[in-house]
Each structure stands twice: as structure tokens, then as C-alpha cells.
Design a protein around this motif. Structure first.
Motif, PDB file in Angstrom:
ATOM      1  N   ALA A   1       4.968  13.008  -0.804  1.00  0.00           N
ATOM      2  CA  ALA A   1       6.585  13.084  -0.934  1.00  0.00           C
ATOM      3  C   ALA A   1       7.267  12.781  -2.252  1.00  0.00           C
ATOM      4  O   ALA A   1       8.210  13.723  -2.591  1.00  0.00           O
ATOM      5  CB  ALA A   1       7.242  12.264   0.108  1.00  0.00           C
ATOM      6  N   ILE A   2       6.796  11.842  -2.784  1.00  0.00           N
ATOM      7  CA  ILE A   2       7.484  11.264  -3.885  1.00  0.00           C
ATOM      8  C   ILE A   2       6.823  12.272  -4.867  1.00  0.00           C
ATOM      9  O   ILE A   2       7.771  12.719  -6.016  1.00  0.00           O
ATOM     10  CB  ILE A   2       6.555   9.729  -4.591  1.00  0.00           C
ATOM     11  CG1 ILE A   2       7.146   8.866  -3.618  1.00  0.00           C
ATOM     12  CG2 ILE A   2       6.971   9.748  -6.051  1.00  0.00           C
ATOM     13  CD1 ILE A   2       6.684   7.500  -3.546  1.00  0.00           C
TER      14      ILE A   2
ATOM     15  N   THR B   1       0.866  -1.105  -0.019  1.00  0.00           N
ATOM     16  CA  THR B   1       0.029  -0.024   0.021  1.00  0.00           C
ATOM     17  C   THR B   1       1.065   1.299  -0.133  1.00  0.00           C
ATOM     18  O   THR B   1       1.987   1.227   0.406  1.00  0.00           O
ATOM     19  CB  THR B   1      -0.928  -0.062   0.969  1.00  0.00           C
ATOM     20  OG1 THR B   1      -0.222  -0.007   2.209  1.00  0.00           O
ATOM     21  CG2 THR B   1      -1.739  -1.158   1.199  1.00  0.00           C
ATOM     22  N   LEU B   2       0.301   2.316  -0.342  1.00  0.00           N
ATOM     23  CA  LEU B   2       1.033   3.701  -0.528  1.00  0.00           C
ATOM     24  C   LEU B   2      -0.075   4.315   0.022  1.00  0.00           C
ATOM     25  O   LEU B   2      -0.900   4.857  -0.342  1.00  0.00           O
ATOM     26  CB  LEU B   2       1.182   3.763  -1.966  1.00  0.00           C
ATOM     27  CG  LEU B   2       2.066   5.221  -2.264  1.00  0.00           C
ATOM     28  CD1 LEU B   2       3.424   5.105  -1.762  1.00  0.00           C
ATOM     29  CD2 LEU B   2       1.984   5.535  -3.858  1.00  0.00           C
ATOM     30  N   ASP B   3       0.643   5.098   1.598  1.00  0.00           N
ATOM     31  CA  ASP B   3      -0.130   6.087   2.001  1.00  0.00           C
ATOM     32  C   ASP B   3       0.025   7.414   1.448  1.00  0.00           C
ATOM     33  O   ASP B   3       0.870   7.636   0.584  1.00  0.00           O
ATOM     34  CB  ASP B   3       0.228   6.203   3.263  1.00  0.00           C
ATOM     35  CG  ASP B   3       1.591   6.534   3.851  1.00  0.00           C
ATOM     36  OD1 ASP B   3       2.274   7.142   2.852  1.00  0.00           O
ATOM     37  OD2 ASP B   3       1.987   6.331   4.848  1.00  0.00           O
ATOM     38  N   SER B   4      -0.912   8.371   1.616  1.00  0.00           N
ATOM     39  CA  SER B   4      -1.136   9.699   1.070  1.00  0.00           C
ATOM     40  C   SER B   4       0.228  10.597   1.294  1.00  0.00           C
ATOM     41  O   SER B   4       0.691  11.234   0.441  1.00  0.00           O
ATOM     42  CB  SER B   4      -2.189  10.580   1.614  1.00  0.00           C
ATOM     43  OG  SER B   4      -2.410  10.713   2.812  1.00  0.00           O
ATOM     44  N   SER B   5       0.792  10.362   2.529  1.00  0.00           N
ATOM     45  CA  SER B   5       2.000  11.301   2.737  1.00  0.00           C
ATOM     46  C   SER B   5       3.524  10.857   1.935  1.00  0.00           C
ATOM     47  O   SER B   5       4.047  11.785   1.436  1.00  0.00           O
ATOM     48  CB  SER B   5       2.568  11.408   4.482  1.00  0.00           C
ATOM     49  OG  SER B   5       2.723   9.946   4.669  1.00  0.00           O
ATOM     50  N   THR B   6       3.364   9.350   1.612  1.00  0.00           N
ATOM     51  CA  THR B   6       4.480   8.757   0.860  1.00  0.00           C
ATOM     52  C   THR B   6       4.121   9.442  -0.518  1.00  0.00           C
ATOM     53  O   THR B   6       5.125   9.915  -1.260  1.00  0.00           O
ATOM     54  CB  THR B   6       4.596   7.494   1.129  1.00  0.00           C
ATOM     55  OG1 THR B   6       4.629   7.075   2.288  1.00  0.00           O
ATOM     56  CG2 THR B   6       5.589   6.991   0.259  1.00  0.00           C
ATOM     57  N   LEU B   7       3.109   9.380  -0.943  1.00  0.00           N
ATOM     58  CA  LEU B   7       2.770   9.660  -2.264  1.00  0.00           C
ATOM     59  C   LEU B   7       3.011  11.206  -2.522  1.00  0.00           C
ATOM     60  O   LEU B   7       3.658  11.706  -3.569  1.00  0.00           O
ATOM     61  CB  LEU B   7       1.284   9.414  -2.828  1.00  0.00           C
ATOM     62  CG  LEU B   7       0.985   9.900  -4.200  1.00  0.00           C
ATOM     63  CD1 LEU B   7       1.341   8.971  -5.172  1.00  0.00           C
ATOM     64  CD2 LEU B   7      -0.555   9.494  -4.294  1.00  0.00           C
TER      65      LEU B   7
END
Length: 100
Positions: free
Chosen positions: A10-11, A2-8
Motif C-alpha cells: 500500500a505504501i 514489523t511491516l507486513d507485505s500488504s502495508t508495504l
């Protein structure tokens, strides 16, 4: 996975910053007069980047890598970047085969 919103976020922010710096350099260079001094400085960037990439390996590995780094640094001053990399790789391969 899964990819949480904060990681997305940041990317995406890092991608935007990378794109912005690359495009702004191309746009801003139009307004800079390239004299001989600046041209020499710009031409020194690729060998400097090459040395920055290979220098940690030269001091963290064995003698073959250290000697190959020195050879690459010497030839990078006279030859094109691709030729310097090829000579550096060939040097480390030959030195490793020779037992260094």
C-alpha cells in the motif's frame, strides 16, 4: 515493529501514484497553451490551498484563529504566499497575546 507485505504494498502504491501524478503534470503541461485565463487560474491555486489548510482551524478554534484566517485571506490576494503566512502567524500570535 514489523511491516507486513500488504502495508508495504500500500505504501509503495501510494508513493507510485504520487510520483506519477506529479511527473505527468509536468509532462502534460508542455502540450497546453497557457493563455491569460489559464495563467490566472494557475496563479489562484496557492492561495486556495492555503485557505483550504487554515479554514478548518479558523472555525474549530477561538476568535484569534478566526480573525487571523480572515487577515491571511485578505493579504493572500495581494502579497506573496510566504508573506501571507508570516502575517497570518503574526496576527494569531498578537491576538492570543491580547487575550482573544
Amino acid at each position: 515493529m514489523t511491516l507486513d507485505s500488504s502495508t508495504l504494498l500500500a505504501i509503495l502504491a501510494m508513493a507510485a501514484a504520487t510520483i506519477f501524478t506529479r511527473i505527468s503534470g509536468l509532462v502534460l503541461i508542455r502540450y497546453v497553451e497557457i493563455d491569460e485565463r489559464r495563467k490566472t487560474a494557475i496563479e489562484a491555486i496557492p492561495p486556495a490551498v492555503l485557505m483550504a489548510v487554515i479554514a478548518p482551524t479558523a472555525f474549530a478554534a477561538g476568535w484569534a484563529e478566526t480573525l487571523a484566517c480572515a487577515v491571511t485571506a485578505i493579504v493572500a490576494r495581494r502579497l506573496p504566499m510566504l508573506a501571507s503566512v508570516v502575517i497570518g502567524v503574526a496576527t494569531v500570535a498578537l491576538l492570543r497575546a491580547a487575550g482573544f
